[in-house]
Motif scaffolding. Structure first.
Motif, PDB file in Angstrom:
ATOM      1  N   ARG A 186      44.638 -92.296 -25.008  1.00  0.00           N
ATOM      2  CA  ARG A 186      44.410 -91.210 -25.712  1.00  0.00           C
ATOM      3  C   ARG A 186      43.584 -91.536 -27.024  1.00  0.00           C
ATOM      4  N   GLU A 187      43.720 -92.902 -27.103  1.00  0.00           N
ATOM      5  CA  GLU A 187      43.257 -92.679 -28.775  1.00  0.00           C
ATOM      6  C   GLU A 187      42.023 -92.688 -29.059  1.00  0.00           C
ATOM      7  N   SER A 188      40.788 -92.928 -27.741  1.00  0.00           N
ATOM      8  CA  SER A 188      39.169 -92.356 -27.754  1.00  0.00           C
ATOM      9  C   SER A 188      39.337 -91.655 -26.328  1.00  0.00           C
ATOM     10  N   PRO A 189      39.796 -90.355 -25.941  1.00  0.00           N
ATOM     11  CA  PRO A 189      38.982 -89.893 -24.500  1.00  0.00           C
ATOM     12  C   PRO A 189      37.871 -89.639 -24.500  1.00  0.00           C
ATOM     13  N   VAL A 190      37.177 -90.734 -24.200  1.00  0.00           N
ATOM     14  CA  VAL A 190      35.721 -89.943 -23.942  1.00  0.00           C
ATOM     15  C   VAL A 190      35.529 -90.708 -23.267  1.00  0.00           C
ATOM     16  N   ALA A 191      33.678 -90.325 -22.337  1.00  0.00           N
ATOM     17  CA  ALA A 191      34.029 -90.103 -20.790  1.00  0.00           C
ATOM     18  C   ALA A 191      33.264 -91.984 -21.220  1.00  0.00           C
ATOM     19  N   THR A 192      33.126 -92.461 -21.918  1.00  0.00           N
ATOM     20  CA  THR A 192      32.026 -93.460 -21.928  1.00  0.00           C
ATOM     21  C   THR A 192      33.319 -94.662 -21.993  1.00  0.00           C
ATOM     22  N   ASN A 193      34.871 -94.172 -21.874  1.00  0.00           N
ATOM     23  CA  ASN A 193      35.940 -95.506 -21.822  1.00  0.00           C
ATOM     24  C   ASN A 193      36.921 -95.227 -21.156  1.00  0.00           C
ATOM     25  N   PRO A 194      36.656 -97.141 -20.863  1.00  0.00           N
ATOM     26  CA  PRO A 194      36.906 -97.317 -19.061  1.00  0.00           C
ATOM     27  C   PRO A 194      38.493 -96.797 -18.754  1.00  0.00           C
ATOM     28  N   PHE A 195      39.168 -97.645 -19.793  1.00  0.00           N
ATOM     29  CA  PHE A 195      39.961 -97.109 -19.553  1.00  0.00           C
ATOM     30  C   PHE A 195      40.855 -95.743 -19.228  1.00  0.00           C
ATOM     31  N   CYS A 196      39.885 -94.371 -18.831  1.00  0.00           N
ATOM     32  CA  CYS A 196      39.905 -93.420 -18.783  1.00  0.00           C
ATOM     33  C   CYS A 196      39.627 -93.048 -17.698  1.00  0.00           C
ATOM     34  N   TYR A 197      39.832 -93.801 -16.766  1.00  0.00           N
ATOM     35  CA  TYR A 197      39.607 -93.740 -15.393  1.00  0.00           C
ATOM     36  C   TYR A 197      40.278 -94.974 -14.306  1.00  0.00           C
ATOM     37  N   LEU A 198      40.652 -94.453 -13.238  1.00  0.00           N
ATOM     38  CA  LEU A 198      41.612 -95.085 -12.177  1.00  0.00           C
ATOM     39  C   LEU A 198      40.907 -94.480 -11.099  1.00  0.00           C
ATOM     40  N   PRO A 199      40.818 -96.296 -10.114  1.00  0.00           N
ATOM     41  CA  PRO A 199      40.475 -95.644  -9.086  1.00  0.00           C
ATOM     42  C   PRO A 199      40.773 -95.136  -7.938  1.00  0.00           C
ATOM     43  N   ALA A 200      40.538 -94.350  -7.048  1.00  0.00           N
ATOM     44  CA  ALA A 200      41.331 -92.734  -6.391  1.00  0.00           C
ATOM     45  C   ALA A 200      42.109 -93.770  -5.297  1.00  0.00           C
ATOM     46  N   ARG A 201      41.512 -95.399  -4.446  1.00  0.00           N
ATOM     47  CA  ARG A 201      42.045 -95.647  -3.424  1.00  0.00           C
ATOM     48  C   ARG A 201      43.311 -96.576  -4.513  1.00  0.00           C
ATOM     49  N   PRO A 202      44.649 -96.272  -3.476  1.00  0.00           N
ATOM     50  CA  PRO A 202      45.852 -96.967  -4.097  1.00  0.00           C
ATOM     51  C   PRO A 202      45.835 -98.580  -4.268  1.00  0.00           C
ATOM     52  N   PHE A 203      45.616 -98.749  -3.346  1.00  0.00           N
ATOM     53  CA  PHE A 203      45.258-100.582  -3.410  1.00  0.00           C
ATOM     54  C   PHE A 203      44.336-100.981  -5.094  1.00  0.00           C
ATOM     55  N   ASP A 204      43.449-100.193  -4.875  1.00  0.00           N
ATOM     56  CA  ASP A 204      42.738-100.462  -6.369  1.00  0.00           C
ATOM     57  C   ASP A 204      43.653 -99.552  -7.675  1.00  0.00           C
ATOM     58  N   ARG A 205      43.848 -98.572  -7.926  1.00  0.00           N
ATOM     59  CA  ARG A 205      43.951 -98.329  -8.315  1.00  0.00           C
ATOM     60  C   ARG A 205      45.638 -98.883  -8.388  1.00  0.00           C
ATOM     61  N   TRP A 206      46.423 -99.646  -7.801  1.00  0.00           N
ATOM     62  CA  TRP A 206      47.793-100.214  -8.215  1.00  0.00           C
ATOM     63  C   TRP A 206      46.702-101.233  -9.266  1.00  0.00           C
ATOM     64  N   LEU A 207      46.226-101.734  -8.651  1.00  0.00           N
ATOM     65  CA  LEU A 207      45.618-103.249  -8.790  1.00  0.00           C
ATOM     66  C   LEU A 207      44.814-103.219 -10.924  1.00  0.00           C
ATOM     67  N   THR A 208      44.513-102.016 -10.688  1.00  0.00           N
ATOM     68  CA  THR A 208      43.607-101.904 -11.975  1.00  0.00           C
ATOM     69  C   THR A 208      44.467-101.546 -12.919  1.00  0.00           C
ATOM     70  N   ARG A 209      45.480-100.812 -12.633  1.00  0.00           N
ATOM     71  CA  ARG A 209      46.958-100.124 -13.679  1.00  0.00           C
ATOM     72  C   ARG A 209      47.196-101.819 -14.144  1.00  0.00           C
ATOM     73  N   LEU A 210      47.518-102.676 -13.733  1.00  0.00           N
ATOM     74  CA  LEU A 210      47.904-103.775 -13.747  1.00  0.00           C
ATOM     75  C   LEU A 210      47.244-104.520 -14.043  1.00  0.00           C
ATOM     76  N   GLN A 211      46.072-104.495 -14.600  1.00  0.00           N
ATOM     77  CA  GLN A 211      45.230-105.522 -15.316  1.00  0.00           C
ATOM     78  C   GLN A 211      45.057-105.189 -16.564  1.00  0.00           C
ATOM     79  N   ILE A 212      45.376-103.545 -16.093  1.00  0.00           N
ATOM     80  CA  ILE A 212      44.548-103.339 -17.778  1.00  0.00           C
ATOM     81  C   ILE A 212      45.926-102.532 -18.619  1.00  0.00           C
ATOM     82  N   MET A 213      47.308-103.313 -17.843  1.00  0.00           N
ATOM     83  CA  MET A 213      48.833-103.048 -18.654  1.00  0.00           C
ATOM     84  C   MET A 213      48.232-104.847 -18.699  1.00  0.00           C
ATOM     85  N   LEU A 214      48.120-105.694 -18.477  1.00  0.00           N
ATOM     86  CA  LEU A 214      47.831-107.541 -19.134  1.00  0.00           C
ATOM     87  C   LEU A 214      46.867-107.451 -19.891  1.00  0.00           C
ATOM     88  N   GLU A 215      45.981-106.602 -20.037  1.00  0.00           N
ATOM     89  CA  GLU A 215      45.198-106.706 -21.357  1.00  0.00           C
ATOM     90  C   GLU A 215      45.229-106.900 -22.664  1.00  0.00           C
TER      91      GLU A 215
END
Length: 149
Positions: free
Chosen positions: A120-149
């Protein structure tokens, strides 16, 4: 703790810790594998300690961010691909590069999302925080990782 040491230490600690924990837990259920109950309790405590140590080693080594680091690499790959395909648009404020990066990330099976505050601070296409994997397990794990970062 170094990433190389954690990569070497963690699998062995997890295996040995799980085995010792299993021996200790099975002794509580009446299945005795060691000479006396005291040794089985020590195995239980040592198994728990090894599992905690392995988790700490993984958490502090950067190994815990493998999914998100792969996502960052995919964003960089898509950016390079888009800038190679449209070299005249590189330094312009043109949506062509951004649209091409988003399309490339969709081919890599990522969904665009602006849920994370860094997006939301920088909604550009090169911001990796603006993407989540489509697969459910990968999405859950990535959400957890970026929440802890």
């Amino acid at each position: 703790m170094g990433q190389d040491f954690a990569a070497f230490f963690a699998p062995f600690a997890l295996l040995i810790g799980a085995a010792l924990l299993a021996i200790g837990l099975l002794s509580l259920l009446g299945a005795h594998f060691l000479a006396n109950v005291w040794r089985e309790r020590v195995a239980l405590a040592l198994g728990l300690a090894l599992l905690v140590a392995a988790e700490i080693a993984i958490a502090f080594s950067g190994l815990s961010l493998r999914f998100f680091n792969g996502q960052r690499a995919d964003v960089l790959q898509c950016r390079q691909e888009a800038e190679t395909n449209f070299p005249a648009e590189r330094h312009k404020d043109s949506p062509i590069i951004n649209d091409n990066i988003i399309a490339c990330m969709q081919r890599y099976r990522y969904d665009w999302t602006s849920d994370h505050r860094r997006c939301r601070e920088s909604p550009v296409a090169t911001n990796p925080f603006c993407y989540l994997p489509a697969r459910p397990f990968d999405r859950w794990l990535t959400r957890l990782q970026i929440m802890l970062e």
